[in-house]
Design an enzyme around this catalytic site. Structure first.
Site, PDB file in Angstrom:
ATOM      1  N   ASP A  56       2.621  -4.649   0.807  1.00 51.26           N
ATOM      2  CA  ASP A  56       3.651  -5.676   0.636  1.00 51.26           C
ATOM      3  C   ASP A  56       4.001  -6.327   1.981  1.00 51.26           C
ATOM      4  O   ASP A  56       3.346  -6.095   2.992  1.00 51.26           O
ATOM      5  CB  ASP A  56       4.869  -5.016  -0.017  1.00 51.26           C
ATOM      6  N   HIS A  57       5.063  -7.103   1.985  1.00 44.31           N
ATOM      7  CA  HIS A  57       5.497  -7.917   3.123  1.00 44.31           C
ATOM      8  C   HIS A  57       5.175  -7.319   4.491  1.00 44.31           C
ATOM      9  O   HIS A  57       5.583  -6.210   4.808  1.00 44.31           O
ATOM     10  CB  HIS A  57       7.009  -8.134   3.069  1.00 44.31           C
ATOM     11  N   GLU A  60      15.525  -6.544   1.780  1.00 40.96           N
ATOM     12  CA  GLU A  60      14.704  -5.500   1.175  1.00 40.96           C
ATOM     13  C   GLU A  60      13.951  -4.758   2.263  1.00 40.96           C
ATOM     14  O   GLU A  60      13.304  -5.363   3.112  1.00 40.96           O
ATOM     15  CB  GLU A  60      13.697  -6.092   0.168  1.00 40.96           C
ATOM     16  N   HIS A  91      15.465 -11.338  -2.919  1.00 44.28           N
ATOM     17  CA  HIS A  91      15.259  -9.922  -3.210  1.00 44.28           C
ATOM     18  C   HIS A  91      16.549  -9.298  -3.732  1.00 44.28           C
ATOM     19  O   HIS A  91      17.645  -9.651  -3.294  1.00 44.28           O
ATOM     20  CB  HIS A  91      14.833  -9.162  -1.948  1.00 44.28           C
ATOM     21  N   HIS A 108       8.014 -13.587  -5.909  1.00 42.75           N
ATOM     22  CA  HIS A 108       8.732 -12.538  -5.202  1.00 42.75           C
ATOM     23  C   HIS A 108      10.182 -12.500  -5.669  1.00 42.75           C
ATOM     24  O   HIS A 108      10.710 -13.488  -6.159  1.00 42.75           O
ATOM     25  CB  HIS A 108       8.685 -12.759  -3.697  1.00 42.75           C
ATOM     26  N   ASN A 115       6.550  -9.405  -8.115  1.00 36.24           N
ATOM     27  CA  ASN A 115       7.053  -8.190  -7.478  1.00 36.24           C
ATOM     28  C   ASN A 115       8.294  -7.676  -8.204  1.00 36.24           C
ATOM     29  O   ASN A 115       9.222  -8.444  -8.482  1.00 36.24           O
ATOM     30  CB  ASN A 115       7.408  -8.461  -6.018  1.00 36.24           C
TER      31      ASN A 115
END
Length: 357
Positions: free
Chosen positions: A108-109, A181, A225, A264, A286
């Site tokens: 992920d990110h 997040e 998020h 996202h 996500n």
């Protein structure tokens, strides 16, 4: 014809990842990407996918990777995050085929400050490729959305040139996902940054498609998020149609939806928002906040219900000499979290039309 006629069960790499996403786009569904922090969480996600016969995306974050390795390890140079990500990947590779569903194994990110983590995973991919002729992971994400557009694209191009020969998919982000997040805090960003322009998306497409076809774009359309009070977040998934139309026109109109798009901040979204996004070419969404809470809820409810059996090793309402091992054994109460997580992952799949594919 189902998805297993298109791609095999187990971890996918190379063109099989693209074939899966093409199939999803053609059949108007998307695949939830669930963050995992332990083998327990990963197994519960696989269980859900198996039960409803659906492909699934399992992903690790930088912080989640460090937790997978153990919070007792130092992480000043991202060493725990690298070890944990690699350990998670090997675990998922070993067990996923037994669950009989296609799996995209993703990281992920990764912001600019976390690139040493990305480099470590990529080195593991290259080592695995030498032995197995495929990478360890299916895909990785670079999130340089806080950097200037030119720097964002140039860095993605540099890494994609290294990734493409290995058969790795690249996900990139342009436009910022708000909220907080896993230690990345974008709660104070300008709202205009939460909405990506079609020209910017096409600039990414042009740069990356010159290298290879295996990439996706997380274009911001108001995403945040976490879960927030209704009305506090304004998603506009209809904007994604403009990105597709612009790219289609620029590429001669051969494909109406030439872009593979990513959603996202999916936790807490309405079904209508999700359906609009999927209809506009989103193939991955996500989901983390909702699944974290789902995992907790099973454990929480067990502890509250069985509290009097968890206060000591011996002695409970059934008798002062009665043992409590069958209640405090981690395999009992952790399993309760796995059950509720599994059910929440099934809901995510259903919301995205990803059932029995």
């Amino acid at each position: 014809m189902g998805v297993l006629d298109i791609v095999p069960a187990g971890v996918l790499t190379g063109d099989n990842v693209r074939k899966l996403f093409e199939y999803a786009k053609e059949h108007k569904f998307a695949i939830p990407a669930i963050n995992v922090t332990s083998s327990s969480v990963a197994n519960a996600v696989l269980e859900a996918a198996r039960d409803i016969k659906s492909p699934i995306i399992i992903q690790v974050s930088q912080g989640g990777s460090a937790y997978f390795a153990g919070k007792g390890l130092a992480n000043d140079k991202q060493q725990a995050s690298i070890i944990g990500a690699v350990a998670a990947a090997h675990h998922i590779r070993v067990v996923s085929k037994a669950y009989g569903v296609p799996v995209v194994l993703h990281s992920d990110h990764c912001a600019e400050k976390l690139l040493p983590w990305f480099d470590g995973m990529l080195e593991a991919d290259e080592a695995y490729f030498k032995e197995h002729q495929e990478p360890l992971f299916s895909s990785h994400m670079l999130d340089l959305s806080e950097e200037p557009k030119e720097q964002n694209i140039a860095t993605c191009v540099k890494y994609f040139k290294r990734m493409a020969p290995l058969g790795l998919w690249l996900e990139m982000e342009i436009g910022i996902t708000g909220g907080e997040e896993d230690g990345v805090d974008n709660t104070g960003v300008d709202n205009n940054s939460l909405y990506t322009q079609p020209e910017d998306v096409y600039d990414v497409y042009t740069a990356l498609s010159a290298i290879g076809p295996n990439f996706s774009i997380a274009a911001a359309f108001g995403n945040v998020h976490g879960v927030y009070k209704p009305g506090n977040v304004r998603l506009h998934p209809e904007l994604l149609a403009k990105h597709q139309a612009y790219a289609s026109e620029k590429t001669g109109g051969k494909a109406q939806q030439p872009l593979f798009l990513v959603f996202h901040g999916g936790s807490g979204s309405t079904k209508e928002e999700i359906q609009t996004a999927v209809g506009n070419g989103v193939v991955k969404m996500n989901v983390d906040t909702d699944t974290q809470f789902a995992y907790l809820s099973g454990i929480r409810d067990f502890v509250l219900k069985r509290k009097d059996y968890l206060l000591s090793q011996v002695g409970n309402p059934d008798g002062a000499d009665k043992p409590n091992k069958k209640f405090y054994d981690p395999r009992v109460w952790v399993r309760e979290g796995e059950k509720t997580l599994t059910e929440r992952v099934k809901i995510a799949c259903q919301d995205l039309g990803n059932v029995g594919e």
